[in-house]
Every structure is written in C-alpha cells, then in structure tokens.
Design a protein around this motif. Structure first.
Motif, PDB file in Angstrom:
ATOM      1  N   SER B   2      17.779 -25.725  23.463  1.00 28.52           N
ATOM      2  CA  SER B   2      17.377 -24.313  23.445  1.00 28.52           C
ATOM      3  C   SER B   2      18.438 -23.420  24.087  1.00 28.52           C
ATOM      4  N   TYR B   3      18.246 -22.116  23.889  1.00 20.46           N
ATOM      5  CA  TYR B   3      19.178 -21.129  24.459  1.00 20.46           C
ATOM      6  C   TYR B   3      19.253 -21.298  25.977  1.00 20.46           C
ATOM      7  N   GLN B   4      18.089 -21.471  26.616  1.00 20.64           N
ATOM      8  CA  GLN B   4      18.045 -21.567  28.078  1.00 20.64           C
ATOM      9  C   GLN B   4      18.774 -22.820  28.576  1.00 20.64           C
ATOM     10  N   GLU B  76      21.409 -17.718  16.525  1.00 15.17           N
ATOM     11  CA  GLU B  76      20.139 -17.535  17.235  1.00 15.17           C
ATOM     12  C   GLU B  76      20.288 -16.350  18.181  1.00 15.17           C
ATOM     13  N   PRO B  79      16.990 -14.494  23.696  1.00 16.36           N
ATOM     14  CA  PRO B  79      15.625 -14.015  23.942  1.00 16.36           C
ATOM     15  C   PRO B  79      15.657 -12.689  24.707  1.00 16.36           C
ATOM     16  N   LEU B  81      13.473 -11.265  26.449  1.00 16.05           N
ATOM     17  CA  LEU B  81      12.626 -11.142  27.640  1.00 16.05           C
ATOM     18  C   LEU B  81      12.614 -12.442  28.420  1.00 16.05           C
ATOM     19  N   ASP B  83       9.849 -14.675  30.491  1.00 13.43           N
ATOM     20  CA  ASP B  83       8.394 -14.732  30.653  1.00 13.43           C
ATOM     21  C   ASP B  83       8.005 -15.538  31.889  1.00 13.43           C
ATOM     22  N   GLU B  84       6.689 -15.819  32.009  1.00 13.05           N
ATOM     23  CA  GLU B  84       6.183 -16.492  33.218  1.00 13.05           C
ATOM     24  C   GLU B  84       6.812 -17.869  33.421  1.00 13.05           C
ATOM     25  N   ARG B  85       7.064 -18.574  32.315  1.00 16.00           N
ATOM     26  CA  ARG B  85       7.662 -19.914  32.439  1.00 16.00           C
ATOM     27  C   ARG B  85       9.093 -19.810  32.962  1.00 16.00           C
ATOM     28  N   ASP B  86       9.843 -18.822  32.459  1.00 14.34           N
ATOM     29  CA  ASP B  86      11.211 -18.606  32.955  1.00 14.34           C
ATOM     30  C   ASP B  86      11.198 -18.317  34.451  1.00 14.34           C
ATOM     31  N   LEU B  88       8.897 -19.140  36.679  1.00 11.38           N
ATOM     32  CA  LEU B  88       8.509 -20.331  37.435  1.00 11.38           C
ATOM     33  C   LEU B  88       9.681 -21.301  37.565  1.00 11.38           C
ATOM     34  N   ARG B 145      14.632 -28.825  29.852  1.00 20.86           N
ATOM     35  CA  ARG B 145      14.775 -29.986  28.971  1.00 20.86           C
ATOM     36  C   ARG B 145      13.503 -30.830  28.982  1.00 20.86           C
ATOM     37  N   ARG B 146      13.038 -31.146  30.210  1.00 22.51           N
ATOM     38  CA  ARG B 146      11.926 -32.079  30.367  1.00 22.51           C
ATOM     39  C   ARG B 146      10.574 -31.394  30.195  1.00 22.51           C
ATOM     40  N   GLY B 147      10.537 -30.109  30.449  1.00 20.57           N
ATOM     41  CA  GLY B 147       9.268 -29.380  30.418  1.00 20.57           C
ATOM     42  C   GLY B 147       8.815 -29.064  31.806  1.00 20.57           C
ATOM     43  N   PHE B 148       7.952 -28.069  31.884  1.00 17.57           N
ATOM     44  CA  PHE B 148       7.503 -27.609  33.197  1.00 17.57           C
ATOM     45  C   PHE B 148       6.049 -27.208  33.132  1.00 17.57           C
TER      46      PHE B 148
END
Lengths: 73, 148
Positions: B2-4, B76, B79, B81, B83-86, B88, B145-148
C-alpha cells in the motif's frame, strides 16, 4: 480474560449494495480505502463511531455488520 | 504494497541516508585533544543543530520525490486524508520510538555517571535519536503490513 474476536460482513454487504467498491465505501465513511481493506481482512477493528457509520451506510443494524465469532459464556 | 507501506519504507531509507551520510561527513571532524574542552561541546552543539536543519530539508525533498515517483510508477493517487487507523498507527509507532529515545537518554546519562567523556554521552544520545526514528518508521511499516 479471553480476547473476543470480531468478524464482519462488510465485503458481503458491499456486494449486496450494487457491488459498491471499497473506494466508494471509504469515501462515504470518511476513511482511506486501505482501512476498508484492513477491516474486511479482519486486520483492523474500527472504532465504535466508524462501525456505526458503516451500519448507517448499509442501512442495517450494527450487529449485521460486525459480530462476535464466539459469543462470550 | 500500500501507499502507507511504501511511504514508511521511504522514511526508513531517508533516516539511514540522512543519519549515515551526515555522521560519515561530520564524525571524522571531531576535535582532537582534551575531551572536556569547550571545542567538544561546540562541535556537538553544531552537529545537532545542523542535523535538525539538514534532516528537515532532506525529508521534504524525499517526500516530494516519493509523491511524484509513486504517482508515475503506480498511477495511484495519494490518500487525501488520514483516518482513525492512521492516527492509531502513528501514535503506537511514536510510542515505540520514544521508548528507544528514552533508552538512549538513560544510556547517555549512565555513560556520564560512569566517568566517560562528554562525547560518549552525545554519541549515545545521537544513537538514541536515530534508533528512535528507525524504530518508529519500522513499527509503522509493520503495523500497516501486518494489520492493526
């Protein structure tokens, strides 16, 4: 205390709503597409606010979007 | 990827490039002689101040270059914006980074307490700072990568 595992029907609900894309859902919910991807893959459990926002977008009760894999005893 | 995730990798690369390149240029210029002379303190004061300025400028350049190359290579869009996940992920990554910085600070103070020269203290603080940046960026990559 046993950790609760939360699953969701976001992917199914997207397809039931005119095959809505992840990007469309993300824009409506005000998050990035990557967050929708992470939610669908079970890699991220959203905040209560975002969970309710998704339920409102799909026009269903919250428990139809998110549910416990195994109900607590 | 992903971009992040790509952005976090570029940040890791940027930290290594800036810290390594600047250290390779400046450390051989350390003043010789008395380890407690005012020259030593002047050197390290200048070292940190210039590092902050260089770091900001190079990071801006790398960030702009990354945005351009990313759009050309992947088509691509960035993004628009965070968001809350970013938020955290950023908070948790910064927390791990701060642990390392605190560790570097304690190590630097311990070095002073054990009678080491001031340059050792400054070096340990510098390593703590670089380690903090790297751990923060690596944690961010892993969380995306792994998820949060």
């Amino acid at each position: 205390m046993e950790k609760l595992t939360i699953s969701n029907n976001v992917r199914k609900l997207r397809f039931q709503h005119n095959e809505m894309t992840q990007q469309q859902l993300a824009e409506q919910a005000g998050v990035t597409r990557q967050t929708i991807v992470a939610i669908e893959q079970g890699k991220y459990t959203p905040s209560l606010e975002l969970a309710f926002r998704l339920a409102v977008i799909f026009n269903v009760p919250l428990e139809e979007v998110f549910f416990l894999n195994k109900p607590p005893p | 990827m992903s971009y992040q995730e790509r952005r976090a990798l570029v940040a890791i690369f940027g930290t290594i490039l800036i810290s390594g390149g600047y250290a390779a240029y400046m450390l051989p210029r350390q003043p010789n002689g008395d380890a407690y002379s005012p020259e030593v303190f002047r050197f390290w004061g200048t070292y940190f101040l210039i590092l902050i300025v260089v770091s900001i400028i190079v990071r801006i350049v790398i960030s702009i270059a990354f945005s351009i190359i990313n759009v050309i290579a992947t088509r691509e869009k960035e993004p628009g914006l965070t968001d809350e996940r970013d938020h955290l992920i950023e908070l948790r990554s910064n927390r791990y980074g701060l642990y390392i910085f605190a560790l570097g600070f304690v190590a630097a103070m311990a070095a002073l307490a054990m009678g080491n020269p001031p340059s050792t203290m400054f070096l340990l603080m510098l390593l703590g700072g670089i380690g903090s940046e790297l751990v923060s960026d690596i944690s961010e990559f892993i969380f995306y990568r792994r998820g949060f």
